[in-house]
Write a protein that holds these residues in place. Structure first.
Motif, PDB file in Angstrom:
ATOM      1  N   LEU A   1      -4.444  -0.618   1.189  1.00 29.33           N
ATOM      2  CA  LEU A   1      -5.360  -0.882   2.297  1.00 29.33           C
ATOM      3  C   LEU A   1      -6.679  -1.461   1.801  1.00 29.33           C
ATOM      4  O   LEU A   1      -7.268  -2.344   2.448  1.00 29.33           O
ATOM      5  CB  LEU A   1      -5.611   0.404   3.090  1.00 29.33           C
ATOM      6  CG  LEU A   1      -4.408   0.965   3.847  1.00 29.33           C
ATOM      7  CD1 LEU A   1      -4.789   2.225   4.611  1.00 29.33           C
ATOM      8  CD2 LEU A   1      -3.847  -0.070   4.808  1.00 29.33           C
ATOM      9  N   GLY A   2      -7.152  -0.985   0.660  1.00 33.15           N
ATOM     10  CA  GLY A   2      -8.388  -1.538   0.109  1.00 33.15           C
ATOM     11  C   GLY A   2      -8.247  -2.999  -0.256  1.00 33.15           C
ATOM     12  O   GLY A   2      -9.145  -3.814   0.013  1.00 33.15           O
ATOM     13  N   GLU A   3      -7.116  -3.373  -0.857  1.00 31.75           N
ATOM     14  CA  GLU A   3      -6.902  -4.767  -1.249  1.00 31.75           C
ATOM     15  C   GLU A   3      -6.779  -5.680  -0.030  1.00 31.75           C
ATOM     16  O   GLU A   3      -7.327  -6.784  -0.006  1.00 31.75           O
ATOM     17  CB  GLU A   3      -5.652  -4.871  -2.119  1.00 31.75           C
ATOM     18  CG  GLU A   3      -5.333  -6.287  -2.590  1.00 31.75           C
ATOM     19  CD  GLU A   3      -6.454  -6.907  -3.411  1.00 31.75           C
ATOM     20  OE1 GLU A   3      -6.599  -8.152  -3.359  1.00 31.75           O
ATOM     21  OE2 GLU A   3      -7.194  -6.156  -4.087  1.00 31.75           O
ATOM     22  N   LEU A   4      -6.061  -5.233   1.004  1.00 32.17           N
ATOM     23  CA  LEU A   4      -5.919  -6.063   2.199  1.00 32.17           C
ATOM     24  C   LEU A   4      -7.237  -6.181   2.961  1.00 32.17           C
ATOM     25  O   LEU A   4      -7.551  -7.241   3.514  1.00 32.17           O
ATOM     26  CB  LEU A   4      -4.831  -5.486   3.104  1.00 32.17           C
ATOM     27  CG  LEU A   4      -3.395  -5.646   2.611  1.00 32.17           C
ATOM     28  CD1 LEU A   4      -2.419  -4.969   3.557  1.00 32.17           C
ATOM     29  CD2 LEU A   4      -3.034  -7.127   2.457  1.00 32.17           C
TER      30      LEU A   4
ATOM     31  N   SER B   1     -13.885 -21.313  -3.015  1.00 34.45           N
ATOM     32  CA  SER B   1     -14.619 -20.237  -3.682  1.00 34.45           C
ATOM     33  C   SER B   1     -13.855 -18.922  -3.708  1.00 34.45           C
ATOM     34  O   SER B   1     -14.358 -17.932  -4.233  1.00 34.45           O
ATOM     35  CB  SER B   1     -15.969 -20.020  -2.990  1.00 34.45           C
ATOM     36  OG  SER B   1     -15.782 -19.568  -1.655  1.00 34.45           O
ATOM     37  N   LEU B   2     -12.657 -18.890  -3.125  1.00 35.60           N
ATOM     38  CA  LEU B   2     -11.872 -17.657  -3.139  1.00 35.60           C
ATOM     39  C   LEU B   2     -11.481 -17.297  -4.567  1.00 35.60           C
ATOM     40  O   LEU B   2     -11.202 -18.180  -5.391  1.00 35.60           O
ATOM     41  CB  LEU B   2     -10.615 -17.823  -2.287  1.00 35.60           C
ATOM     42  CG  LEU B   2     -10.825 -17.890  -0.772  1.00 35.60           C
ATOM     43  CD1 LEU B   2      -9.524 -18.270  -0.069  1.00 35.60           C
ATOM     44  CD2 LEU B   2     -11.342 -16.558  -0.247  1.00 35.60           C
ATOM     45  N   PRO B   3     -11.438 -16.008  -4.914  1.00 35.89           N
ATOM     46  CA  PRO B   3     -11.058 -15.605  -6.280  1.00 35.89           C
ATOM     47  C   PRO B   3      -9.665 -16.099  -6.628  1.00 35.89           C
ATOM     48  O   PRO B   3      -8.768 -16.126  -5.769  1.00 35.89           O
ATOM     49  CB  PRO B   3     -11.103 -14.073  -6.216  1.00 35.89           C
ATOM     50  CG  PRO B   3     -11.977 -13.750  -5.052  1.00 35.89           C
ATOM     51  CD  PRO B   3     -11.786 -14.862  -4.070  1.00 35.89           C
ATOM     52  N   PRO B   4      -9.426 -16.479  -7.867  1.00 32.56           N
ATOM     53  CA  PRO B   4      -8.098 -17.005  -8.246  1.00 32.56           C
ATOM     54  C   PRO B   4      -6.986 -15.967  -8.151  1.00 32.56           C
ATOM     55  O   PRO B   4      -5.819 -16.322  -8.023  1.00 32.56           O
ATOM     56  CB  PRO B   4      -8.308 -17.476  -9.695  1.00 32.56           C
ATOM     57  CG  PRO B   4      -9.524 -16.738 -10.170  1.00 32.56           C
ATOM     58  CD  PRO B   4     -10.389 -16.532  -8.977  1.00 32.56           C
ATOM     59  N   ASP B   5      -7.329 -14.672  -8.217  1.00 30.88           N
ATOM     60  CA  ASP B   5      -6.293 -13.648  -8.150  1.00 30.88           C
ATOM     61  C   ASP B   5      -5.928 -13.274  -6.716  1.00 30.88           C
ATOM     62  O   ASP B   5      -5.054 -12.412  -6.506  1.00 30.88           O
ATOM     63  CB  ASP B   5      -6.748 -12.393  -8.896  1.00 30.88           C
ATOM     64  CG  ASP B   5      -7.974 -11.757  -8.251  1.00 30.88           C
ATOM     65  OD1 ASP B   5      -8.765 -12.497  -7.624  1.00 30.88           O
ATOM     66  OD2 ASP B   5      -8.140 -10.530  -8.372  1.00 30.88           O
ATOM     67  N   LEU B   6      -6.568 -13.895  -5.735  1.00 30.26           N
ATOM     68  CA  LEU B   6      -6.303 -13.551  -4.339  1.00 30.26           C
ATOM     69  C   LEU B   6      -5.021 -14.232  -3.862  1.00 30.26           C
ATOM     70  O   LEU B   6      -4.862 -15.440  -4.009  1.00 30.26           O
ATOM     71  CB  LEU B   6      -7.476 -13.979  -3.454  1.00 30.26           C
ATOM     72  CG  LEU B   6      -7.410 -13.486  -2.005  1.00 30.26           C
ATOM     73  CD1 LEU B   6      -7.733 -12.003  -1.938  1.00 30.26           C
ATOM     74  CD2 LEU B   6      -8.368 -14.274  -1.128  1.00 30.26           C
TER      75      LEU B   6
END
Length: 679
Positions: free
Chosen positions: A536-539, A557-562
């Motif tokens: 839930l935290g990640e979503l 600008s979104l993080p590459p791991d997203l």
């Protein structure tokens, strides 16, 4: 296409200059309140009403009427206005129903200035309320949305305004009602009695501006025929000749005799649309709407026949001197014969229309592509992973008790604008409570007779046997979640939908086997408090980041791991194992997630969730509730019938679901290898 909302659902607004159109079965008062971020009103100047119809950015009608148009300019509102609530109230002291339960359901549409529909909402669950907050436009993180509210008040306007924190609520409510009475006295004179039409004149057939549940006509009125046909579809039969005589007192005014000419031959894809799939989608919706209005016309005709029988029998019994004897018996027999003729004529017209709709459905069903097709369709055996998103997905089938053999696909547009709640509790009809949510109080043997419910039987299990026990319903609920997840995965291009599962107690493993063994579910279900918190935290983080990127037009600008793919989260056995923080995160994901590609699929007992108090109400009300066994809990947006929903199941012994999931996993791996090679 106009989004059709239900209570609690929201929809983004793509413009700031709007019209809010209201249609009701009789005169209603409309108004608007302008509230701050906490939902409070600063004073009477924050209310637009018939006595003060103009506020900055808002203009409302000056009179009570059956139709209203409210003008809204969101850019012109003061900076501290965060909530624009549309109010409806029944006028006092001018006649008419005392509460909304005795009136036709109001219908509200939010449109652009050019009339383009944005969102609509039918207030179908009102009872003793005489005032209601219909919809609200609210500002969230700089963007405007519309939410279907449907909050009613039995205490009327005064109670509604007081609930919004207005100290002068009672005084303002009285002022509004006085302004309405003055406006009606000046502007709406009583109509003159209509002259009796000549016998050769044809009855006018006027399409209703807004569909509402059929009701018994007043005793002193002459009902007109109902035009229930979809305006953009070919008629099921040619119209009657222009010299058709008006109905005599012994003829049903709601129906027309079948025309001798044969109806047109149905053709798959015979509907407006730019692509074949869009034409089929529109055709299915046309069948759904036509069936809804066809049954509404039949029920209205039957109500008329019944009310006429009661009136004629009352007339015979009213004369104490002549209520017994041969003459009275003959009058009663004549009344019953007339009722039988009217009922037979109504059924004849219904059967004619059902035959045409059944023939059309029989042509359309085999032509549907996989995303819209039933799991038993041969088209799944030729399934190929799509390269683009389909127009919609099929969640199951819908039917009405008058025609249990005619099932209409329940289609939901993609991308979905709300999540799903699969109710794992015992359906209300199995508990003997009738249909929930107030949609279908008339469903039951007293309304249509025991033969009208079809082979399933509303008091038995889905196969006509004993009612299912709680464990079996829970098992079927999870199976339904798996098949729906598979269908949603199959509707997306490879790698464009990521599936995650929360299973706090680890009880879902057997049902999840097809997803895990084929690789469609790439990670094991999250279990325990830590696993729930992590997912839930990640979503939640993903929703926040994507919303900021979209708002600032900074996708790079979104993080590459997203994971930028859309997300589907199956939540099993809610609310067990969820603390207050997890519940708030789920509410946030349900409300804000769909706009940025995060979707919930909850598997939970709604009745059990109610035990946790009102904190969970916004969550389940914001999701579309479906059931793992047939249940009559969905209402159409035109008439408000209670439709029986049946989930779409994979045929017993079929391996098609595993085959589709295997194809998807292979296509995703191939896509991953291709991207690795390119890099």
């Amino acid at each position: 296409m106009t989004a059709e909302l239900v209570r609690g659902q929201n929809h983004p607004l793509d413009r700031t200059r709007l019209e809010i159109r209201i249609a009701a079965g009789g005169p209603v008062v409309s108004g608007v309140t302008l509230a701050d971020e906490r939902g409070a009103l600063t004073g009477v100047e924050a209310v637009a009403h018939p006595g003060a119809p103009r506020r900055t950015g808002i203009e409302v009608p000056r009179q009570a009427a059956a139709e209203h148009r409210i003008a809204v300019d969101l850019d012109a509102l003061a900076a501290d206005v965060h909530r624009v609530s549309v109010l409806l109230a029944l006028p006092v002291g001018i006649g008419g129903p005392a509460d909304f339960g005795a009136a036709a359901a109001p219908f509200v549409t939010v449109t652009g200035l050019d009339g383009t529909g944005i969102a609509s909402y039918t207030l179908t669950d009102l009872g003793a309320e005489s005032a209601v907050v219909a919809v609200e436009l609210y500002r969230r993180q700089g963007a405007w949305k519309v939410r279907a509210v449907g909050q009613g008040y039995a205490g009327g306007l005064g109670a509604m305004l007081q609930d919004q924190g207005l100290p002068q609520a009672a005084e303002l409510a009285a002022e509004i009602q006085e302004a309405v009475r003055d406006g009606l006295a000046r502007s709406i004179p009583a109509p003159d009695p209509a002259p009796t039409p000549p016998a050769a004149a044809a009855p006018a057939i006027t399409p209703p501006e807004a569909a509402a549940p059929a009701s018994t006509p007043p005793a002193n009125s002459t009902p007109t025929p109902i035009n229930y046909h979809h305006p953009n579809r070919r008629p099921t039969a040619p119209p009657p000749p222009q010299n058709t005589p008006a109905p005599t007192p012994t003829e049903a005014p709601h129906t027309q005799a079948p025309h001798p000419e044969a109806p047109p031959t149905p053709v798959a894809g015979d509907a407006p649309g730019r692509t074949a799939d869009e034409r089929l989608y529109n055709q299915v919706w046309g069948i759904f709407e036509d069936l809804s209005r066809t049954v509404a016309a039949y029920r209205s005709a039957m109500d008329f026949a019944q009310s006429r029988l009661a009136k004629e029998l009352d007339a015979v019994n009213a004369d104490s001197r002549n209520r017994v004897g041969p003459a009275a018996d003959a009058a009663r027999a004549a009344a019953h014969d007339k009722h039988a003729r009217l009922a037979a004529q109504a059924r004849e017209v219904l059967d004619r229309d059902l035959a045409q709709l059944t023939a059309e459905a029989g042509v359309v069903e085999p032509a549907l592509p996989p995303a819209l097709a039933d799991w038993s369709s041969p088209v799944w055996h030729g399934y190929r992973v799509p390269g683009d998103y389909p127009i919609a997905v099929r969640l199951g089938d819908l039917r009405l008790p008058e025609c249990p053999d005619l099932r209409v696909p329940m289609l939901v547009r993609l991308p979905m604008n709300r999540g799903l709640w699969i109710d794992s509790g015992t359906p209300a009809m199995f508990r003997g409570e009738g249909a929930p949510d107030g949609f279908a109080d008339s469903f039951g043997p007293d309304a249509f007779g025991s033969d009208a419910f079809g082979p399933d039987g509303f008091g038995n299990g889905p196969d006509g046997g004993e009612p299912l026990d709680a464990a079996e319903v829970r098992r079927r609920a999870l199976d339904t979640a798996v098949t729906l997840a598979a269908r949603l995965l199959a509707a997306h291009p490879a790698g464009e939908l990521t599936l995650q599962v929360i299973d706090p107690a680890g009880a879902a493993a057997p049902a999840l086997a097809p997803l895990l063994e084929t690789g469609a579910l790439r990670e094991a279900p999250a279990a325990g408090a830590q696993g729930v918190a992590a997912v839930l935290g990640e979503l939640t983080r993903r929703v926040d980041l994507v919303q900021m990127a979209v708002r600032n037009q900074a996708a790079e600008s979104l993080p590459p791991d997203l994971d930028t793919a859309e997300q589907l989260l199956i939540v099993h056995d809610f609310p067990h194992g969820f603390d207050d923080r997890a519940v708030n995160q789920l509410r946030y994901l349900a409300d804000e997630g769909p706009s940025v590609g995060v979707h919930l699929l909850m598997v939970a007992d709604r009745a059990e969730a109610r035990e946790y108090g009102p904190v969970l109400d916004p969550l389940w009300r914001s999701l579309l509730r479906i059931t793992p066994v047939p249940d009559a809990h969905l209402a159409d947006p035109w008439v408000g019938h209670a439709w029986t929903y049946e989930p779409s199941r994979v045929p017993e012994g079929s391996q098609i679901l595993r085959q589709v999931l295997t194809d998807l996993a292979e296509a995703r791996r191939a896509r991953g290898h291709s991207r690795t090679s390119e890099s």
